[in-house]
Write an enzyme that holds these catalytic residues in place. Structure first.
Site, PDB file in Angstrom:
ATOM      1  N   CYS A  34       0.832  -1.213   0.000  1.00 24.02           N
ATOM      2  CA  CYS A  34       0.000   0.000   0.000  1.00 24.02           C
ATOM      3  C   CYS A  34       0.862   1.256   0.000  1.00 24.02           C
ATOM      4  CB  CYS A  34      -0.936   0.006   1.209  1.00 24.02           C
ATOM      5  SG  CYS A  34      -0.070  -0.015   2.769  1.00 24.02           S
ATOM      6  N   CYS A 103      -2.600  -3.444   8.438  1.00 29.17           N
ATOM      7  CA  CYS A 103      -2.251  -2.106   8.928  1.00 29.17           C
ATOM      8  C   CYS A 103      -1.819  -2.177  10.390  1.00 29.17           C
ATOM      9  CB  CYS A 103      -3.429  -1.159   8.791  1.00 29.17           C
ATOM     10  SG  CYS A 103      -4.261  -1.278   7.202  1.00 29.17           S
TER      11      CYS A 103
HETATM   12 FE1  FES Z   1      -1.444   0.585   4.245  1.00 33.78          FE
HETATM   13 FE2  FES Z   1      -3.323   0.517   6.014  1.00 33.78          FE
HETATM   14  S1  FES Z   1      -3.553   0.470   3.879  1.00 33.78           S
HETATM   15  S2  FES Z   1      -1.239   0.514   6.353  1.00 33.78           S
END
Ligand code: FES
Length: 143
Positions: A34, A103
């Site tokens: 991400c 996360c």
């Molecule tokens: Fe990357 Fe939450 S989407 S840490």
């Protein structure tokens, strides 16, 4: 997707945001998938975590979990802090949606990296602590 009230609270009013200038240990971990980055600062005296702060370039769940994780480790011994796993943090937040579990791993890994940094700087061994990763993908393949 629904977030608990506690997650929303820690996202809207995160605790312990910032940095500690004379930190005893600093850890930084990213998540390549991400692109989020988490940095944790710890102030440790006499084996007790006196203060914990974090800075993140991360999503809302990363903010909420680091906020809770830093709250939970303050005042704890290093060994007690190791028990503040991502699962413990999620429980304290009344849960996270499954797609957001990684996360919370970011918060846990950054915390461990900061403890590792402290151990290196002070030439101590922290039992049960593994060397930190730069990216949580290296470790949490299954998530
Ligand atoms: Fe990357 Fe939450 S989407 S840490």
């Amino acid at each position: 997707m629904e977030y608990s009230e506690k997650v929303m609270d820690h996202f809207m009013n995160p605790r312990n945001v910032g940095e500690i200038e004379d930190a005893s240990g600093i850890g930084q971990v990213g998540n390549m998938k991400c692109g989020d980055i988490m940095k944790v600062y710890l102030k440790i005296e006499d084996g007790i975590i006196q203060d914990a702060k974090f800075k993140t370039f991360g999503c809302g769940a990363a903010v909420a979990t680091s906020s809770m994780a830093t709250e939970l480790v303050k005042g704890k011994t290093i060994q007690e802090a190791l028990e503040v796993t991502n699962k413990a943090v999620m429980e304290a937040l009344d849960g996270l949606p499954p797609v957001k579990v990684h996360c919370s791993c970011l918060a846990e890994e950054a915390l461990h990296a900061a403890l590792w940094d402290y151990a290196q700087k002070n030439n101590v061994t922290i039992e049960g602590l593994e060397p930190p990763v730069n990216d949580i993908d290296e470790k949490h393949h299954h998530e």
